[in-house]
Design an enzyme around this catalytic site. Structure first.
Site, PDB file in Angstrom:
ATOM      1  N   LYS B  78      15.767  17.063 -23.728  1.00  0.00           N
ATOM      2  CA  LYS B  78      16.280  17.284 -24.861  1.00  0.00           C
ATOM      3  C   LYS B  78      15.660  17.343 -26.056  1.00  0.00           C
ATOM      4  O   LYS B  78      14.822  16.631 -26.131  1.00  0.00           O
ATOM      5  CB  LYS B  78      17.763  16.292 -24.893  1.00  0.00           C
ATOM      6  N   SER B 153      26.599  16.523 -26.658  1.00  0.00           N
ATOM      7  CA  SER B 153      25.538  17.266 -27.230  1.00  0.00           C
ATOM      8  C   SER B 153      24.523  17.701 -26.156  1.00  0.00           C
ATOM      9  O   SER B 153      23.719  18.638 -26.518  1.00  0.00           O
ATOM     10  CB  SER B 153      24.960  16.429 -28.398  1.00  0.00           C
ATOM     11  N   SER B 177      27.636  12.036 -25.065  1.00  0.00           N
ATOM     12  CA  SER B 177      26.835  13.340 -24.969  1.00  0.00           C
ATOM     13  C   SER B 177      26.050  13.532 -23.751  1.00  0.00           C
ATOM     14  O   SER B 177      25.666  14.619 -23.570  1.00  0.00           O
ATOM     15  CB  SER B 177      25.815  13.398 -26.048  1.00  0.00           C
TER      16      SER B 177
END
Lengths: 103, 485
Positions: B78, B153, B177
């Site tokens: 990420k 996210s 997330s």
């Protein structure tokens, strides 16, 4: 039950924005005013809860005073760290704009 | 075709010398090339770096000197995980050109274990959001339906795994997330106990809630990644010195007599009917394995969203105060008069609308006159949520419930109403508040062929237990084997 009184008004939004170093336009501020009031009205739900004798939870690990040996360890060279900044450098220092203005 | 191998299958294949790291990478990159333009998964592709890493892994394979079970296998990070020499944007304009001078601990550990990095994945800006629609670089589309969000996210990491561009990915979970995008994309994801994996070098969102964890196709794969990334770190003082179990060796415990708590508060009328039915079918599967279901109450659940959107913006506003554009970050366009003007212009041009909204909310609830009513009150109710879980775990071994109210929604569906968007996190936030680990695994598909996730929550540091429980389900079912592409 949504409170009909506004929790935060336009002036406060602008004040908080200034403290947050965010220069929001009048139009943006109006949008945030509506959204924040909507969110803060929802927070009224918390008034249902009696928390008189409840402690606060600031962290969940239970760790206290985590110490390490006071020892010098090598880190990145100053040059590598300076290169990350997009601002001009003078004598291995980052040049910033005036902090205090002459009157 | 090698992109279809799970992490475990790839690892076994490499050890048996049936495949080479460079061959595996080739197939993954081929897939990546075919899907990334359309799905917008990666903010930065690192194919050249990956090729070098794979060549080095090829040599280690020849000599039989594997660095770890993950050696030579493609994975993604990420983009809030900072990587030395590789652009790390946090999906924000303010860090669009930021090239970190160091690696996050999780990245360093994975590189040391032989990670072949396919790239840095999309996220909502600074991990603030649940759809990646708040990324400064566009939304990631769901591999199962391109009109829908991949979740967030960690939506880029979820889509990277679901579309089979890599065998595993790292995400972060502050209020859901990892779990929610895993659920939306039909993969497995683990939110660890707060403190189990170092946060050092991962851009901070809400420091008392942030966790770093693995996402992969199977629970077995998650266990393999956990063995590498978990553990104490001198650079993150919130990582207790608790031994890291050999997760992969603890996946074969039978579930006879396992007590599963089913919280009434998660099965309200807000839960989508199809979702409810699919979760109930999954619970029946556990009963077949000998587990016992028990209804429980987690009464403070209904306050979780409200306190999350006090505590997390408060912590975010403090964390993002350091973004002044001086030591790193955006150089603003236009003339700058003085230092204050520089701050305003940097932050105004650099931060997107959701981040600004949360900074304002955070600084409001922390300001004099509102601190007690909002922030302190929220911290007290956080205690009640934590106690709910502590009490529940006196009676049951684990808790099972839905991850989300519904399956992945259409892009743009929640854009008009910020509050309704926040309320979508109602089932993932409580475990974050209590700091307990929680697993999301695919447990069925709805009538639109969209995946639905089951959430398995355990006590602090019970990752070994919930991974085993998830793995047992995957031995009995095939939902995790379905391919989006």
């Amino acid at each position: 039950m949504a409170n009909s009184e506004k929790k935060i008004d336009l002036e406060q939004i602008k004040h908080i924005a200034e403290l947050s170093r965010l220069a929001v336009s009048d139009e943006e501020a109006k949008g945030y005013e509506e959204q924040l009031n909507h969110i803060l009205d929802y927070m009224d739900i918390l008034n249902e809860v009696n928390t008189d004798n409840v402690e606060m939870t600031l962290q969940v690990t239970g760790l206290k005073n985590v110490m390490r040996e006071d020892k010098v360890i090598p880190i990145e060279s100053a040059q590598n760290l300076l290169e990350v900044s997009e601002l001009p450098k003078i004598n291995n220092q980052i040049a910033v704009k005036a902090v205090i203005k002459e009157d | 075709m090698l992109e279809n191998l799970t992490l475990k299958e790839a690892s076994d294949g490499l050890r048996a010398k049936k495949i080479k790291p460079s061959e595996l990478l080739n197939d993954n990159l081929e897939r990546l090339k075919n899907v990334n333009t359309e799905l917008n998964i990666y903010l930065t592709e690192t194919a050249e770096i990956a090729k070098n890493q794979a060549s080095e892994a090829d040599l280690r394979q020849e000599k039989g000197n594997f660095l770890s079970l993950l050696d030579g296998i493609p994975g993604a990070l990420k983009d809030i995980v900072n990587t030395k020499g590789i652009r790390s944007t946090s999906a924000s304009k303010i860090l669009e050109n930021f090239i970190p001078p160091y690696n996050a601990t999780v990245a360093q550990k994975l590189f040391d274990a032989g990670l072949v990095l396919t790239g840095k994945t999309n996220t909502d800006e600074f991990a603030c959001g649940g759809t990646t629609e708040f990324s400064a670089f566009g939304v990631t589309k769901n591999p199962w339906d391109k009109e829908r969000v991949a979740g967030g996210s960690s939506g880029g990491s979820a889509a990277a795994v679901a579309s089979r561009t890599c065998q595993y990915a790292i995400g972060t979970d502050t209020g859901g997330s990892i779990r929610q995008p895993a659920s939306f994309c039909g993969i497995s994801g683990l939110k660890v106990t707060y403190g189990r994996v170092s946060r050092s070098g991962v851009t901070a969102m809400a420091s008392s809630l942030d966790t770093v964890g693995p996402m992969a196709r199977t629970v077995e794969d998650l266990a393999m990644v956990m063995e590498v990334i978990a553990g104490t770190d001198i650079n993150d003082s919130t990582t207790p010195k608790i031994d890291v179990p050999k997760y992969t060796e603890l996946l074969n415990q039978d579930l006879k007599g396992l007590k599963i708590g089913i919280p009434r508060e998660y099965f309200t009328e807000k839960l989508d009917d199809e979702n409810r039915q699919i979760i109930q079918n999954a619970l029946k599967e556990y009963e077949k394995m000998g587990a016992v279901l028990k209804e429980i109450n987690l009464p403070a659940t209904k306050y979780a969203v409200a306190i999350y959107y006090i505590i997390s913006p408060a912590e975010l506003s403090a964390n993002l105060a350091r973004f002044d554009g001086i030591r790193y970050g955006l150089k603003p366009e236009g003339n700058v008069d003085d230092i204050a003007d520089q701050y305003y212009k940097t932050r105004n041009q650099g931060f997107g609308p959701e981040v600004k909204r949360r900074i304002l909310t955070g600084n409001y609830v922390l300001s004099a006159g509102y601190f007690d009513a909002y922030y302190k009150k929220a911290l007290k109710i956080r205690t009640l949520i934590k106690q709910d879980f502590e009490n529940a775990f006196k009676d049951v071994d684990v808790i099972m419930c839905p991850v989300t109210l519904s399956s992945a929604y259409k892009i743009g569906a929640k854009n008009d109403d910020v509050l309704s968007m926040y309320l979508e996190d109602a089932f993932t936030i409580p475990a974050s508040m209590a700091g307990v680990p929680s697993l999301s695994i695919p447990c069925g598909f709805n009538s639109e062929n969209l995946p639905i996730g089951l959430q398995i929550i355990g006590p602090q540091f019970s990752e070994d237990k919930i991974l085993n429980i998830g793995h047992q389900f995957q031995l009995m079912t095939d939902w995790h084997k379905k391919s989006a592409i």
